[in-house]
Motif scaffolding. Sequence first.
Motif, PDB file in Angstrom:
ATOM      1  N   LYS A   1      41.911  34.899  51.734  1.00  9.08           N
ATOM      2  CA  LYS A   1      42.195  36.424  51.650  1.00  9.08           C
ATOM      3  C   LYS A   1      43.278  36.534  52.696  1.00  9.08           C
ATOM      4  O   LYS A   1      43.132  36.002  53.968  1.00  9.08           O
ATOM      5  CB  LYS A   1      41.068  37.350  51.669  1.00  9.08           C
ATOM      6  CG  LYS A   1      39.865  37.199  50.859  1.00  9.08           C
ATOM      7  CD  LYS A   1      38.909  38.220  50.759  1.00  9.08           C
ATOM      8  CE  LYS A   1      37.714  37.656  51.923  1.00  9.08           C
ATOM      9  NZ  LYS A   1      37.164  36.494  51.484  1.00  9.08           N
TER      10      LYS A   1
ATOM     11  N   GLN B   1      43.343  36.405  47.692  1.00  7.82           N
ATOM     12  CA  GLN B   1      43.061  37.866  47.457  1.00  7.82           C
ATOM     13  C   GLN B   1      43.585  38.651  48.638  1.00  7.82           C
ATOM     14  O   GLN B   1      43.677  38.398  49.925  1.00  7.82           O
ATOM     15  CB  GLN B   1      41.624  37.877  47.567  1.00  7.82           C
ATOM     16  CG  GLN B   1      40.966  36.808  46.672  1.00  7.82           C
ATOM     17  CD  GLN B   1      39.368  36.818  46.772  1.00  7.82           C
ATOM     18  OE1 GLN B   1      38.642  37.740  46.208  1.00  7.82           O
ATOM     19  NE2 GLN B   1      38.981  36.043  47.738  1.00  7.82           N
TER      20      GLN B   1
ATOM     21  N   GLY C   1      44.042  37.630  43.586  1.00  9.58           N
ATOM     22  CA  GLY C   1      42.794  38.834  43.287  1.00  9.58           C
ATOM     23  C   GLY C   1      43.054  39.752  44.402  1.00  9.58           C
ATOM     24  O   GLY C   1      43.882  40.007  45.173  1.00  9.58           O
TER      25      GLY C   1
ATOM     26  N   SER D   1      39.837  41.732  46.992  1.00 12.02           N
ATOM     27  CA  SER D   1      38.573  42.274  47.413  1.00 12.02           C
ATOM     28  C   SER D   1      38.696  43.627  47.518  1.00 12.02           C
ATOM     29  O   SER D   1      39.626  44.488  48.208  1.00 12.02           O
ATOM     30  CB  SER D   1      38.057  41.291  48.510  1.00 12.02           C
ATOM     31  OG  SER D   1      38.761  41.853  49.875  1.00 12.02           O
TER      32      SER D   1
ATOM     33  N   PHE E   1      46.326  40.504  38.655  1.00  9.10           N
ATOM     34  CA  PHE E   1      45.021  40.302  39.430  1.00  9.10           C
ATOM     35  C   PHE E   1      44.250  39.264  38.433  1.00  9.10           C
ATOM     36  O   PHE E   1      43.952  40.023  37.194  1.00  9.10           O
ATOM     37  CB  PHE E   1      44.196  41.234  39.891  1.00  9.10           C
ATOM     38  CG  PHE E   1      45.304  42.220  41.079  1.00  9.10           C
ATOM     39  CD1 PHE E   1      45.765  41.447  42.143  1.00  9.10           C
ATOM     40  CD2 PHE E   1      45.591  43.358  40.957  1.00  9.10           C
ATOM     41  CE1 PHE E   1      46.313  41.955  43.318  1.00  9.10           C
ATOM     42  CE2 PHE E   1      46.403  44.062  41.893  1.00  9.10           C
ATOM     43  CZ  PHE E   1      46.989  43.377  43.058  1.00  9.10           C
TER      44      PHE E   1
END
Length: 323
Positions: free
Chosen positions: A96, A141, A172, A174, A198
């Motif tokens: 991330k 992410q 993606g 979160s 996404f």
Amino acid sequence: MPFARLATTTTPTAHIGLGLAAVGRPGYINLHRDRDLPGDRGVEALRERTHELLDAAYAQGVRYVDVARSYGRSEELLADWLKAHPEADDVVVGSKWGYTYTADWRVEAEAHEVKDHGLATFLRQRAETGALLGDRLDLYQIHSVTPDSPALTDPELHARLAALAAEGVDIGVSTSGPAQADAIRAALAVRVDGEPLFRTVQATYNALETSAGAALAEAHAAGLTVIVKEAMANGRLAGAEAPAVFREIAADAGVGADAVALAFVLHRPWAGVVLSGAATVAQLAGNLHAPVVDLDEERRSWLGALVEEPEAYWRYRAALPWS
């Protein structure tokens, strides 16, 4: 898609992932870290602990590992392990970007991480992640998106993310906070050249905080892989901290309350991967009993009765001390 490998895996533990937030840095907000981590929390001590966890997880069928730029040296520690274990080429790696780690390997710091979802931060952190994980990165992410995040509305950032997707890295988001459902639905609406940007969504969902459930079901129905974090509510649903009903169900099943907490989420039809945040090999072993816990409708209703108002849940979480 890399997650297709997990979806077709019949080993029950393949749907449990290992998150390295608790061991990639010396300080975090999970309860009882003084018991879980060695007295020496130097880089090499936590490198050894992380590699012990990865060894145990892989041996027991775990095939997804979650790291982040803000989790201290988590990407580095994972990269070292992957280089030492070329046989682990079936591990799916997600990281991330969007928070910068600022604690300088200290438990006590004025700020442990700083959030920025701008394009400049993406470009910098993408380069940093690439230098460590190279072509082992499967998923990148945006970290802790909220409905007001500029990452949901920045077309130039979306174009750069789509370009990374074209190179084979899934993109993606979160989410965090009491408005997770709104953030998830906003993410589902993001398109680049008419195509959804996404491929995954990672959200907090547990017996105390279920507000994102309907939105996660919608994401699953739209074809996204759903990854669940904080299934044990940062330790509130594990061990002696767990509510009595958790401990009673656990005793009947011959497992720990932590396994019941994970099982509660695994029973959701939209849950693709549920993360363990284990800090010890023993905790991991206990977590991995979750797939065999039988939660019938009555037991799930008992656990569901524990739900808190989202605002109250997130206020409590925000007050947890770093330790």
